[in-house]
Design a protein around this motif. Structure first.
Motif, mmCIF file in Angstrom:
data_model
loop_
_atom_site.group_PDB
_atom_site.id
_atom_site.type_symbol
_atom_site.label_atom_id
_atom_site.label_comp_id
_atom_site.label_asym_id
_atom_site.label_seq_id
_atom_site.Cartn_x
_atom_site.Cartn_y
_atom_site.Cartn_z
ATOM 1 N N GLN A 6 3.689 41.624 39.377
ATOM 2 C CA GLN A 6 2.228 41.486 39.269
ATOM 3 C C GLN A 6 1.904 40.594 38.092
ATOM 4 O O GLN A 6 2.472 40.755 37.010
ATOM 5 C CB GLN A 6 1.576 42.866 39.022
ATOM 6 C CG GLN A 6 1.808 43.856 40.141
ATOM 7 C CD GLN A 6 1.037 45.164 39.943
ATOM 8 O OE1 GLN A 6 0.741 45.563 38.821
ATOM 9 N NE2 GLN A 6 0.735 45.833 41.046
ATOM 10 N N LYS A 7 1.003 39.656 38.306
ATOM 11 C CA LYS A 7 0.577 38.795 37.198
ATOM 12 C C LYS A 7 -0.915 39.014 36.931
ATOM 13 O O LYS A 7 -1.709 39.029 37.875
ATOM 14 C CB LYS A 7 0.858 37.332 37.535
ATOM 15 C CG LYS A 7 0.387 36.352 36.457
ATOM 16 C CD LYS A 7 -0.890 35.655 36.836
ATOM 17 C CE LYS A 7 -1.484 34.844 35.705
ATOM 18 N NZ LYS A 7 -2.704 34.123 36.099
ATOM 19 N N TYR A 8 -1.265 39.195 35.678
ATOM 20 C CA TYR A 8 -2.663 39.372 35.312
ATOM 21 C C TYR A 8 -3.101 38.219 34.417
ATOM 22 O O TYR A 8 -2.480 37.953 33.377
ATOM 23 C CB TYR A 8 -2.860 40.709 34.585
ATOM 24 C CG TYR A 8 -2.658 41.894 35.508
ATOM 25 C CD1 TYR A 8 -3.717 42.416 36.234
ATOM 26 C CD2 TYR A 8 -1.386 42.456 35.677
ATOM 27 C CE1 TYR A 8 -3.530 43.487 37.105
ATOM 28 C CE2 TYR A 8 -1.190 43.515 36.536
ATOM 29 C CZ TYR A 8 -2.266 44.026 37.253
ATOM 30 O OH TYR A 8 -2.074 45.085 38.111
ATOM 31 N N ARG A 150 -1.147 24.319 31.328
ATOM 32 C CA ARG A 150 -2.253 25.272 31.443
ATOM 33 C C ARG A 150 -2.189 25.997 32.791
ATOM 34 O O ARG A 150 -1.882 25.391 33.813
ATOM 35 C CB ARG A 150 -3.602 24.566 31.272
ATOM 36 C CG ARG A 150 -3.812 23.903 29.926
ATOM 37 C CD ARG A 150 -3.591 24.826 28.736
ATOM 38 N NE ARG A 150 -4.381 26.042 28.740
ATOM 39 C CZ ARG A 150 -5.567 26.173 28.147
ATOM 40 N NH1 ARG A 150 -6.088 25.162 27.501
ATOM 41 N NH2 ARG A 150 -6.218 27.320 28.175
ATOM 42 N N GLY A 151 -2.436 27.272 32.730
ATOM 43 C CA GLY A 151 -2.357 28.085 33.950
ATOM 44 C C GLY A 151 -0.922 28.446 34.315
ATOM 45 O O GLY A 151 -0.659 28.976 35.393
ATOM 46 N N GLY A 152 0.014 28.185 33.401
ATOM 47 C CA GLY A 152 1.440 28.308 33.708
ATOM 48 C C GLY A 152 1.946 29.721 33.944
ATOM 49 O O GLY A 152 3.063 29.897 34.455
ATOM 50 N N SER A 153 1.152 30.727 33.612
ATOM 51 C CA SER A 153 1.625 32.097 33.854
ATOM 52 C C SER A 153 1.783 32.377 35.344
ATOM 53 O O SER A 153 2.598 33.201 35.734
ATOM 54 C CB SER A 153 0.644 33.118 33.274
ATOM 55 O OG SER A 153 0.535 32.921 31.899
ATOM 56 N N ASP A 154 0.990 31.692 36.166
ATOM 57 C CA ASP A 154 1.165 31.848 37.622
ATOM 58 C C ASP A 154 2.582 31.435 38.000
ATOM 59 O O ASP A 154 3.247 32.092 38.802
ATOM 60 C CB ASP A 154 0.193 30.930 38.396
ATOM 61 C CG ASP A 154 -1.259 31.263 38.131
ATOM 62 O OD1 ASP A 154 -1.555 32.430 37.873
ATOM 63 O OD2 ASP A 154 -2.095 30.325 38.187
ATOM 64 N N THR A 155 3.022 30.322 37.407
ATOM 65 C CA THR A 155 4.355 29.801 37.733
ATOM 66 C C THR A 155 5.441 30.741 37.209
ATOM 67 O O THR A 155 6.432 30.996 37.897
ATOM 68 C CB THR A 155 4.508 28.382 37.164
ATOM 69 O OG1 THR A 155 3.431 27.605 37.681
ATOM 70 C CG2 THR A 155 5.826 27.749 37.562
ATOM 71 N N SER A 208 -8.461 23.035 42.073
ATOM 72 C CA SER A 208 -8.797 24.433 42.237
ATOM 73 C C SER A 208 -7.835 25.241 41.384
ATOM 74 O O SER A 208 -6.720 25.535 41.788
ATOM 75 C CB SER A 208 -8.637 24.781 43.713
ATOM 76 O OG SER A 208 -9.103 26.051 43.915
ATOM 77 N N LYS A 209 -8.294 25.584 40.177
ATOM 78 C CA LYS A 209 -7.324 26.103 39.204
ATOM 79 C C LYS A 209 -7.009 27.573 39.389
ATOM 80 O O LYS A 209 -6.477 28.208 38.489
ATOM 81 C CB LYS A 209 -7.865 25.854 37.803
ATOM 82 C CG LYS A 209 -7.750 24.388 37.459
ATOM 83 C CD LYS A 209 -8.236 24.138 36.064
ATOM 84 C CE LYS A 209 -8.780 22.736 35.965
ATOM 85 N NZ LYS A 209 -9.968 22.664 35.147
ATOM 86 N N VAL A 210 -7.363 28.100 40.539
ATOM 87 C CA VAL A 210 -7.088 29.510 40.759
ATOM 88 C C VAL A 210 -5.575 29.785 40.722
ATOM 89 O O VAL A 210 -5.145 30.843 40.265
ATOM 90 C CB VAL A 210 -7.808 29.996 42.039
ATOM 91 C CG1 VAL A 210 -7.382 29.242 43.255
ATOM 92 C CG2 VAL A 210 -7.663 31.466 42.258
ATOM 93 N N LEU A 211 -4.762 28.817 41.131
ATOM 94 C CA LEU A 211 -3.299 28.924 40.975
ATOM 95 C C LEU A 211 -2.768 27.617 40.389
ATOM 96 O O LEU A 211 -3.227 26.540 40.790
ATOM 97 C CB LEU A 211 -2.612 29.126 42.331
ATOM 98 C CG LEU A 211 -2.756 30.477 43.016
ATOM 99 C CD1 LEU A 211 -2.019 30.467 44.353
ATOM 100 C CD2 LEU A 211 -2.215 31.605 42.137
HETATM 101 MG MG MG Z 1 -5.052 30.820 35.857
#
Ligand code: MG
Ligand code: ADP
Ligand code: ASP
Length: 410
Positions: A6-8, A150-155, A208-211
């Protein structure tokens, strides 16, 4: 027993109360009999603060030290979440990227994950721990901290799910799924039940920076089904997965916008072999990604060249191109940071015509001038003046019939 990743994201861990909420969700998944690995981002706004500090300190901060600084946000969250889980009576252990270790290349601030060691994590899971991992960070072969962009936690999350062959990969955020467009801009946006990897890749790379885009690349490569959902409710979210037959029937699945690019034009460039490589090689050596490129038809041996780069690299890119333009004897260069890219995306475009022209017509009806165009099999993008972004997204969303519950299948 399943292995659940799970990622938050930042908003979901944006305060002590929200971290408590995350701990409750995580503990419930654990109580249901699963092994749980939790990946967390920095608390909302923290990474931006760290970036601002680096920029305040100097114009071109050292890339290594920049990553040392911006990676600290996640370290705060893993400790707080682990403490919270422990205070609730659970065994929990936090990991920074280097402690896993999550190995990356050395491209600071946009590093790529190369491998993930699973031994330590597996042992902790086996002894009953909930494992809490700092997203966004890894370690290179020299022992330097490197961040993933940026946003790298998704990865980080999808890579861990792929590397450890998790049964479930959930990305919890502040919206309850992937919408036809950013629901913050168009309140009538509709939630998609599922979206193909290719569409999501386009949407992510078009703004779309959602992911983060690389998380979708990982998911596609390793066939990880990613469930995007909200940390604030229990609604079913959106499944990002392999394309299936229903998906092709929808012409346009999403509209995206991106205000994070800037445009550079080089005027009166001598039109001879090798010039494009002279302009673009130094940019690629400086690790700057060039996106859209337009070259005009040559007139009297000269041509004009326009391209876009990430805004964060604009100053650096402008300086490099300024030097090259002198070397190649171009007339002058110009930069424009107030542009936006709006795009329509859909696998249905492959088998239907007239979609691009409908987009151009819709923009022209609003008096919006198109500065650059690029297309692929499943997307059309236009560069426009940034001040028209919201308007463009809204009218396109309406023109393609994407309002709530109205996604048209023609
Ligand atoms: Mg993000
Ligand atoms: P997190 O901090 O959880 O990683 P992000 O801010 O990175 O969250 O991503 C969630 C945000 O993405 C939403 O708040 C929403 O405004 C934005 N967004 C942009 N496009 C879309 C879309 N098509 N569907 C859903 N959310 C979108
Ligand atoms: N904290 C990082 C960022 O704000 C990484 C992430 O949230 O995914 O970009």
């Amino acid at each position: 027993m399943a292995l659940v990743v799970q990622k938050y994201g930042g908003t979901s861990v944006g305060s002590i109360e929200r971290i408590r909420n995350v701990a409750r969700r995580v503990s419930k998944t654990f109580d249901d009999g699963n092994d749980v690995i939790v990946i967390v981002s920095a608390m909302a706004g923290e990474t931006n603060k760290l970036v601002a500090l680096a920029n305040e300190m100097c114009e071109f901060p050292s890339e290594r030290e920049y990553d040392v600084l911006v990676s600290t946000g996640e370290q705060v969250t893993i400790a707080l979440l682990s403490m919270c889980l422990q205070s609730m009576g659970y065994k929990a252990k936090s990991y920074c990227g280097w402690q896993i270790p999550m190995r990356t290349d050395s491209a600071f601030s946009k590093a790529r994950i190369e491998s993930i060691e699973d031994k330590n994590i597996r042992e902790d899971l086996k002894s009953g721990n909930i494992v809490v991992v700092a997203g966004f960070q890894g370690i290179d072969s020299e022992g330097n901290i490197a961040t993933l962009g940026r946003g790298g936690s998704d990865t980080s999350a999808v890579a861990i799910a792929a590397g450890l062959k998790a049964d479930v990969c959930e990305i919890y955020t502040d919206v309850d799924g992937i919408y036809t467009t950013d629901p913050r801009i168009v309140s009538e946006a509709s939630k998609l039940e599922k979206i193909s990897y290719d569409e999501m890749l386009e949407m992510a790379s078009l703004g779309s920076k959602v992911l983060q885009i690389r998380s979708v690349e990982f998911a596609k490569k390793f066939n990880v089904v990613v469930h995007v959902r909200s940390s604030f409710n229990d609604n079913p979210g959106t499944l990002v997965m392999k394309e299936d037959a229903d998906m092709e029937t929808v012409l346009v699945s999403g509209i995206t916008y991106n205000k994070d690019e800037a445009k550079i034009s080089v005027f009166r460039v001598p039109d001879r072999p090798g010039i494009a490589s002279k302009i673009f090689s130094p940019l690629s050596h400086a690790n700057i990604t060039v996106d859209m490129i337009i070259q005009n038809i040559s007139q009297e041996g000269y041509t004009d060249l326009t391209f876009t780069v990430p805004k964060t690299d604009f100053k650096k890119a402008f300086k490099i191109v300024e030097e090259t333009s002198k070397e190649i004897d171009a007339k002058n260069i110009k930069g424009d940071e107030s542009i936006a890219k709006v795009s329509i995306v859909g696998v249905g475009m492959r088998s239907h015509s007239g979609i691009a022209s409908k987009m151009f017509q819709t923009l022209s009806q609003e008096g919006i001038n198109i500065q650059m165009i690029s297309t692929s099999e499943i997307k059309v993008s236009c560069i426009i003046d940034a001040k028209y972004t919201e308007l463009a997204v809204r009218v396109l969303h309406e023109a393609f019939g994407l309002e709530k519950g109205e996604v048209k299948v023609e």
